[in-house]
Design an enzyme around this catalytic site. Sequence first.
Site, PDB file in Angstrom:
ATOM      1  N   ASN A   7     -36.722   4.420 -10.976  1.00 55.72           N
ATOM      2  CA  ASN A   7     -37.203   3.311 -11.779  1.00 55.72           C
ATOM      3  C   ASN A   7     -36.595   2.046 -11.180  1.00 55.72           C
ATOM      4  OD1 ASN A   7     -38.001   1.531 -13.693  1.00 55.72           O
ATOM      5  ND2 ASN A   7     -37.036   2.585 -15.430  1.00 55.72           N
ATOM      6  N   LYS A  14     -32.646   2.534 -11.375  1.00 51.04           N
ATOM      7  CA  LYS A  14     -32.148   3.784 -11.946  1.00 51.04           C
ATOM      8  C   LYS A  14     -32.752   4.915 -11.150  1.00 51.04           C
ATOM      9  CE  LYS A  14     -31.372   2.473 -16.716  1.00 51.04           C
ATOM     10  NZ  LYS A  14     -31.875   2.499 -18.060  1.00 51.04           N
ATOM     11  N   ARG A  81     -41.607   5.443 -11.456  1.00 45.51           N
ATOM     12  CA  ARG A  81     -42.154   4.800 -12.651  1.00 45.51           C
ATOM     13  C   ARG A  81     -42.800   3.477 -12.226  1.00 45.51           C
ATOM     14  NH1 ARG A  81     -39.150   3.528 -17.938  1.00 45.51           N
ATOM     15  NH2 ARG A  81     -40.870   2.696 -19.128  1.00 45.51           N
ATOM     16  N   HIS A 170     -45.169   1.588 -22.640  1.00 47.87           N
ATOM     17  CA  HIS A 170     -44.342   2.664 -23.217  1.00 47.87           C
ATOM     18  C   HIS A 170     -45.100   3.995 -23.288  1.00 47.87           C
ATOM     19  CE1 HIS A 170     -41.576  -0.362 -25.502  1.00 47.87           C
ATOM     20  NE2 HIS A 170     -41.056  -0.012 -24.348  1.00 47.87           N
ATOM     21  N   HIS A 198     -41.632   3.089 -30.710  1.00 50.25           N
ATOM     22  CA  HIS A 198     -40.628   3.043 -29.646  1.00 50.25           C
ATOM     23  C   HIS A 198     -39.848   1.748 -29.811  1.00 50.25           C
ATOM     24  CE1 HIS A 198     -39.058   3.889 -25.522  1.00 50.25           C
ATOM     25  NE2 HIS A 198     -38.716   2.627 -25.709  1.00 50.25           N
ATOM     26  N   ARG A 231     -38.237 -10.802 -26.783  1.00 45.85           N
ATOM     27  CA  ARG A 231     -39.655 -11.205 -26.833  1.00 45.85           C
ATOM     28  C   ARG A 231     -40.085 -11.449 -28.280  1.00 45.85           C
ATOM     29  NH1 ARG A 231     -41.165  -6.167 -23.701  1.00 45.85           N
ATOM     30  NH2 ARG A 231     -40.226  -6.548 -21.671  1.00 45.85           N
ATOM     31  N   ARG A 274     -27.220  -3.503 -32.377  1.00 47.18           N
ATOM     32  CA  ARG A 274     -25.916  -3.105 -32.950  1.00 47.18           C
ATOM     33  C   ARG A 274     -25.152  -4.329 -33.446  1.00 47.18           C
ATOM     34  NH1 ARG A 274     -24.843   0.691 -27.922  1.00 47.18           N
ATOM     35  NH2 ARG A 274     -25.936  -1.097 -27.111  1.00 47.18           N
ATOM     36  N   GLU A 323     -33.762   5.815 -32.405  1.00 49.58           N
ATOM     37  CA  GLU A 323     -32.992   7.067 -32.359  1.00 49.58           C
ATOM     38  C   GLU A 323     -31.670   6.951 -33.116  1.00 49.58           C
ATOM     39  OE1 GLU A 323     -32.490   8.055 -28.204  1.00 49.58           O
ATOM     40  OE2 GLU A 323     -34.641   7.819 -27.850  1.00 49.58           O
ATOM     41  N   ASN A 324     -31.103   5.744 -33.100  1.00 51.36           N
ATOM     42  CA  ASN A 324     -29.710   5.615 -33.554  1.00 51.36           C
ATOM     43  C   ASN A 324     -29.475   4.818 -34.823  1.00 51.36           C
ATOM     44  OD1 ASN A 324     -28.586   6.972 -31.231  1.00 51.36           O
ATOM     45  ND2 ASN A 324     -29.276   5.195 -30.063  1.00 51.36           N
ATOM     46  N   GLU A 378     -37.628   9.677 -20.662  1.00 53.93           N
ATOM     47  CA  GLU A 378     -38.694   9.271 -19.740  1.00 53.93           C
ATOM     48  C   GLU A 378     -38.526   9.893 -18.360  1.00 53.93           C
ATOM     49  OE1 GLU A 378     -37.977   5.249 -21.175  1.00 53.93           O
ATOM     50  OE2 GLU A 378     -40.141   4.951 -21.128  1.00 53.93           O
TER      51      GLU A 378
HETATM   52  P1  ADP Z   1     -34.391   0.034 -23.186  1.00 55.09           P
HETATM   53  O1  ADP Z   1     -35.610  -0.403 -23.930  1.00 55.09           O
HETATM   54  O2  ADP Z   1     -33.860  -0.996 -22.247  1.00 55.09           O
HETATM   55  O3  ADP Z   1     -34.477   1.421 -22.634  1.00 55.09           O
HETATM   56  P2  ADP Z   1     -32.769   1.205 -25.300  1.00 55.09           P
HETATM   57  O4  ADP Z   1     -33.837   2.165 -25.648  1.00 55.09           O
HETATM   58  O5  ADP Z   1     -31.474   1.728 -24.802  1.00 55.09           O
HETATM   59  O6  ADP Z   1     -33.252   0.073 -24.313  1.00 55.09           O
HETATM   60  O7  ADP Z   1     -32.508   0.358 -26.635  1.00 55.09           O
HETATM   61  C1  ADP Z   1     -31.610  -0.723 -26.659  1.00 55.09           C
HETATM   62  C2  ADP Z   1     -31.478  -1.185 -28.109  1.00 55.09           C
HETATM   63  O8  ADP Z   1     -31.016  -0.084 -28.892  1.00 55.09           O
HETATM   64  C3  ADP Z   1     -30.501  -2.313 -28.286  1.00 55.09           C
HETATM   65  O9  ADP Z   1     -31.003  -3.272 -29.190  1.00 55.09           O
HETATM   66  C4  ADP Z   1     -29.302  -1.596 -28.895  1.00 55.09           C
HETATM   67  O10 ADP Z   1     -28.555  -2.457 -29.696  1.00 55.09           O
HETATM   68  C5  ADP Z   1     -29.991  -0.567 -29.736  1.00 55.09           C
HETATM   69  N1  ADP Z   1     -29.049   0.499 -30.146  1.00 55.09           N
HETATM   70  C6  ADP Z   1     -28.404   1.396 -29.374  1.00 55.09           C
HETATM   71  N2  ADP Z   1     -27.567   2.167 -30.144  1.00 55.09           N
HETATM   72  C7  ADP Z   1     -27.713   1.738 -31.418  1.00 55.09           C
HETATM   73  C8  ADP Z   1     -27.152   2.114 -32.677  1.00 55.09           C
HETATM   74  N3  ADP Z   1     -26.251   3.081 -32.768  1.00 55.09           N
HETATM   75  N4  ADP Z   1     -27.545   1.452 -33.780  1.00 55.09           N
HETATM   76  C9  ADP Z   1     -28.441   0.459 -33.695  1.00 55.09           C
HETATM   77  N5  ADP Z   1     -29.013   0.059 -32.568  1.00 55.09           N
HETATM   78  C10 ADP Z   1     -28.664   0.674 -31.427  1.00 55.09           C
END
Ligand code: ADP
Length: 603
Positions: A7, A14, A81, A170, A198, A231, A274, A323-324, A378
């Site tokens: 990528n 990456k 990618r 995506h 996503h 954005r 975060r 996810e998080n 991905e």
């Molecule tokens: P990319 O789109 O560059 O692949 P990611 O999928 O890693 O990025 O997503 C990045 C976003 O996910 C950031 O806004 C980050 O703050 C958020 N994020 C990662 N871990 C957490 C968490 N535990 N709680 C809330 N947001 C999170």
Amino acid sequence: MMILVLNAGSSSLKASVVDAQTGAVELDMEGSRLLDAPQLTFSDGTEIHLQQTGHAEALHAGLSSLKKLSRNVKLAGVGHRVVHGGDVFDCATLITDQVEKDIEALADLAPLHNPVNLEGIRIARTLFPDIPHFAVFDTSFHHSLPRRARTYALPQTLMEEHGIRRYGFHGISNQYVAGRAATFLKQDYRSLRLISCHLGNGCSVTAIEFGRSIETSMGMTPLEGLVMGTRSGDIDPGILAYLNRQTGMSAADVDHLLNRESGLKGLSGSNDMRDILARSTDGEEGAQLALQIFSHRLRKYIGAYAAVMGGVDAIIFTGGIGENSPIVRHRAAQRLDYLGAVIDEDRNQRLQLSTGEDVIAFNRPHSRVQLLAVRTNEQLAIAKECIKLIDNEQDVNRLPAIPVAISARHCHLTRETVDRLFGEGYELTVKKWLSQPGQFAANESVTVVGPKNQLERVRILGPLRSVDQVEISRTDEFFLGIDAPIRESGKVDNTPGCRLIGPKGEVDLENGLICAWRHIHMTPADASHFGVQDRDVVEVAIRNDERGLTFGNVLIRVSPDYLLEMHIDTDEGNAAEISSGDTGVLDTSAAEGQLVRRAVSFA
Ligand code: ADP
């Protein structure tokens, strides 16, 4: 089989050596600050700092080091990618010199991404010349967007001239998480209506109806739709001209503002969710507002896409935020009871995705809609696409031809409807047996009435069925004044109805009017021969001297009762200049088609 997945971004790189079967990563490399102070970090601990050299040199150095470190691994191919496949690439493809040129020609659509993706491809092809290279596109999955969803309300000629349409992004992630969700739910993805959110630095929502993307929030560029890290997502396009008049900002200034300085960052000063969550807990107003707007926009899209599909079976949250963050998931999924989605707050807070558990459900047991957090991958999705192409390459050209038959407009009726149109207990009479065993064209016909016009003598096909279904072409739809969806036979929920007139009465169908999804009937033995499964979607090339063409989005239908045959409607037959003759409902074996390759698969 091991695949090198690459990528190449404008300032980052990456690369991973991935086992395409298990997803295990043998070696990982992350390159950052490629433009000013390139730094390469490898998963085995190696770190390389380069003098400021330029983008191409940094890519070359990174990939050369990776080649050395992975010299003991037998690579089967390299998966690149590529962000934008435009109208050209509806699936992953083997990279040839022509494909490189095609990607280059799409640079205008993705000036920040495609040129650097291409640079990565060119350098990797020189460093790994003996293995196949494949391009996997972020846009391909959205090739199935229907015209009504992909077209902006701008002058047609302008859009055609400049390739302006909704492409969507995506796609690699969407396809992967949809497949994982279906496996988790122990269902076929082709039976599900999914909304996939996503939520990473870039954010998008996609409506996936029975395996096909039919709506997505990112548009011609990744700027449209949800609020993202930097954005803006949707804004009134009038703001652009207003800003220009008020501040003198140029097109480039506005582009920068909307792509780099807006979204969460514009609202709160930070593009990191975060950070925003922590600051909003501390009561900071800007962070709270950013979170509110982010979640509100997301809920709006979820509701809209449920409306577009007439319901939803599962809502997926993925990407770093999806996810998080239980808080964002809670804000998006609370009070969706009207849709049949009931969140289990405790599970949402408590359960976490881990390496062992890449899908968690956080809906209450009685919730009709599943709420899922799914870890996207991905790299693995790209590696799997490469393997599919490697496998396909070997047998595509040895497959037999498929007879193609043209279906004229027709209907399938229930006992009850026949009773009302032709009289109680009336039995249809056979005019002609059709090629599919047991099916016949009846002597009887009906009149189909729409708001604008009516179609006389629409043939009935027997035997009787459990649901009424009227199959017409797009031309018929315009004539009748009805907008019918493209559907597989039998899937008539949320389709429009019409009036049927027979010799003894009339019936107002509540639904059942469809434009049939072109499809191939085949037996399980045929399916294994072609290497496809029931409800796969394939491409079929019709080769003739007049106007040969390739049909995309052809549905595979497998049953021991079928006979190998592709069915298209009269519009499609005319488009390929297949002469249908005047033999009635189904003109059998009017032409032959060649199965080209699999277009969409979630395996
Ligand atoms: P990319 O789109 O560059 O692949 P990611 O999928 O890693 O990025 O997503 C990045 C976003 O996910 C950031 O806004 C980050 O703050 C958020 N994020 C990662 N871990 C957490 C968490 N535990 N709680 C809330 N947001 C999170």
